[in-house]
Design a protein around this motif. Structure first.
Motif, mmCIF file in Angstrom:
data_model
loop_
_atom_site.group_PDB
_atom_site.id
_atom_site.type_symbol
_atom_site.label_atom_id
_atom_site.label_comp_id
_atom_site.label_asym_id
_atom_site.label_seq_id
_atom_site.Cartn_x
_atom_site.Cartn_y
_atom_site.Cartn_z
ATOM 1 N N ALA A 1 56.148 31.937 23.843
ATOM 2 C CA ALA A 1 56.834 32.970 23.063
ATOM 3 C C ALA A 1 55.843 33.806 22.264
ATOM 4 O O ALA A 1 55.931 35.042 22.214
ATOM 5 N N ARG A 2 54.867 33.145 21.633
ATOM 6 C CA ARG A 2 53.875 33.860 20.829
ATOM 7 C C ARG A 2 53.015 34.784 21.702
ATOM 8 O O ARG A 2 52.697 35.912 21.303
ATOM 9 N N THR A 3 52.644 34.318 22.879
ATOM 10 C CA THR A 3 51.800 35.113 23.774
ATOM 11 C C THR A 3 52.541 36.331 24.294
ATOM 12 O O THR A 3 51.971 37.411 24.441
ATOM 13 N N ALA B 1 58.337 36.170 15.062
ATOM 14 C CA ALA B 1 58.587 35.216 13.977
ATOM 15 C C ALA B 1 59.041 33.893 14.567
ATOM 16 O O ALA B 1 59.712 33.851 15.599
ATOM 17 N N ILE B 2 58.637 32.807 13.901
ATOM 18 C CA ILE B 2 59.049 31.464 14.298
ATOM 19 C C ILE B 2 59.943 30.887 13.205
ATOM 20 O O ILE B 2 59.620 30.961 12.021
ATOM 21 N N ALA B 3 61.076 30.345 13.605
ATOM 22 C CA ALA B 3 61.992 29.708 12.659
ATOM 23 C C ALA B 3 62.268 28.287 13.124
ATOM 24 O O ALA B 3 62.253 27.999 14.318
ATOM 25 N N ILE C 1 60.646 39.764 18.573
ATOM 26 C CA ILE C 1 61.003 38.496 19.227
ATOM 27 C C ILE C 1 61.055 37.404 18.166
ATOM 28 O O ILE C 1 60.152 37.290 17.342
ATOM 29 N N ILE C 2 62.114 36.611 18.188
ATOM 30 C CA ILE C 2 62.247 35.469 17.281
ATOM 31 C C ILE C 2 62.317 34.194 18.112
ATOM 32 O O ILE C 2 63.136 34.097 19.043
ATOM 33 N N TYR C 3 61.441 33.251 17.785
ATOM 34 C CA TYR C 3 61.475 31.949 18.452
ATOM 35 C C TYR C 3 62.086 30.935 17.491
ATOM 36 O O TYR C 3 61.567 30.703 16.397
ATOM 37 N N VAL C 4 63.198 30.343 17.896
ATOM 38 C CA VAL C 4 63.884 29.344 17.080
ATOM 39 C C VAL C 4 63.562 27.974 17.663
ATOM 40 O O VAL C 4 64.034 27.624 18.752
#
Length: 418
Positions: A131-133, A143-145, A182-185
């Motif tokens: 997701a970060r890449t 953002a990461i939650a 993009i948000i990664y949960v």
């Protein structure tokens, strides 16, 4: 300026004799030194000013290009990378279509729905890194939650809107850029219902959070407190449209593979039962059905808002070895570069790399186990490295096994061996 008149700088007081030039203003004078200083002070502010990108400016790479970029940083998981590449490409093409409209008149009234993504796989296999890449490649806010910190509104914990606050902060308070991020949960499996039966008590960190996330995942105008925390009536809010924000959810879903086997009628009995239960085994052919996720504890409405599901497999020994040496951001290259700055040449023997992988595999924490082993080995090397400039250090298998505190002092040649 008259030839005999002398004007000192109004800011620093320097006379013309100590400056290259004095510039006359309306009611003041400034020397060339102060002009240079003002120029240097202004440059950092100009550099920090964010460049606002709109959907029209976004360059959407082809799926093959996205996968090729992911290959540089993420080892293995080829099928998942293909799924993500296609899903991300379609999502941002949908965003551009929403901005420009359809070029084909026959498709003008066709509305493309958002496809959020669910990644399922054991810990340390690359869910967050993927997701970060992706966000770095597309140059969009990311953002990461952590889903385990979220609760329903009014209870102790974080409101679901706070995950949008993280994205807004990473977009430097630019709402238009945040709305295409993009948000990664992470740990999304931890908010599953504890049982399949509907509870008569409030499940404020499980089903309640799933209910609260529904509108945000689908697309709504969310009101976000600019400073975070709980909402209250007198507070001002930042309005963020989540319609074009791509949500990628990830979780280990421990035990899901066993549920899938039961659904297919496969049972594990005998001596192999305990061994199978200890680890998850997913492959490209593994197909998770919505009923599996619902049985695990996810509500049907939540599952329906994550239409793209990809399964990540456990990393093999060969893939773990590649993670150490091949990616652009691999640990071996990072440490070599760090020590090279101190004029020290760092080398790892092949046997040492294999030993690191063997230890990490036993821990069953994926790529995170690799970092833990390497960090422990490199502690003493990094501590004494600056006193050995211009020399070479070789890490062998014996060093990995012994974990001695005085790695460098043991030999004059600095070739570290047991």
């Amino acid at each position: 300026m008259a030839k005999n008149d002398i004007y000192n700088c109004s800011f620093c007081g320097l006379p013309p004799s100590e400056s290259r030039q004095i510039v006359k203003g309306v009611n003041a004078y400034i020397c060339s030194n102060c002009i240079d200083l003002c120029g240097k002070m202004m440059k950092p502010e100009q550099a920090e000013k964010p460049v606002t990108k709109t959907a029209a400016d976004l360059v959407v790479p082809e799926p093959r290009q996205i996968k090729k970029y992911l290959d540089q940083y993420v080892v293995g998981q080829d099928h998942v990378k293909k799924v993500l590449s296609v899903a991300v490409h379609n999502h941002y093409m949908r965003l551009k279509q929403h901005t420009h409209g359809s070029l084909d008149e026959s498709l003008k009234d066709v509305e493309i729905e958002k496809s959020n993504i669910l990644m399922i796989g054991p810990t340390g296999v690359g869910k967050t890194l993927l997701a970060r890449t992706l966000a770095r490649m597309l140059d969009v806010p990311f953002a990461i939650a952590d889903a385990t910190t979220l609760t329903e509104a009014g209870y102790v914990g974080e409101d679901v809107e706070n995950i949008l606050l993280y994205l807004l902060q990473n977009a430097k308070q630019d709402v238009s850029r945040a709305e295409m991020g993009i948000i990664y949960v992470d740990e999304i499996d931890k908010i599953g219902r504890r049982t399949e039966n509907v509870s008569i008590t409030r499940d404020v960190s499980g089903e309640g959070v799933q209910q609260a996330l529904l509108k945000i995942l689908e697309g709504t105008i969310a009101r976000v407190p600019p400073q975070g925390g709980r909402k209250h009536p007198q507070q001002e809010y930042v309005k963020i449209n989540t319609e074009h924000i791509l949500f990628i959810c990830g979780g280990a879903f421990v035990g899901l593979d066993e549920m899938m086997k039961k659904r297919k009628g496969k049972k594990t009995i005998g001596f192999g039962k305990d061994d199978v239960a200890k680890s998850q085994h997913y492959s490209e052919e593994t197909q998770v059905e919505p009923e599996d996720l619902i049985k695990y504890g996810m509500i049907p409405e939540f599952v329906g808002r994550l239409p793209v599901v990809s399964m990540l497999s456990e990393l093999s020994e060969e893939e773990m070895l590649d993670i150490l040496v091949k990616p652009k951001n691999c640990m071996v290259k990072q440490y070599r570069k760090l020590l090279a700055m101190d004029d020290v040449d760092l080398k790892f023997s092949d046997s040492a790399l294999k030993e690191i992988v063997a230890i990490a595999m036993k821990r069953k924490t994926g790529a995170r186990g690799l970092r833990a082993v390497v960090e422990k080995v490199m502690l003493d090397v990094m501590y004494d490295a600056t006193s050995h400039k211009g020399k070479s250090i070789t890490i062998s298998r014996e060093v990995i096994r012994k974990q001695k505190a005085s790695l460098i002092e043991e030999t004059e040649s600095l070739k570290i061996a047991g």
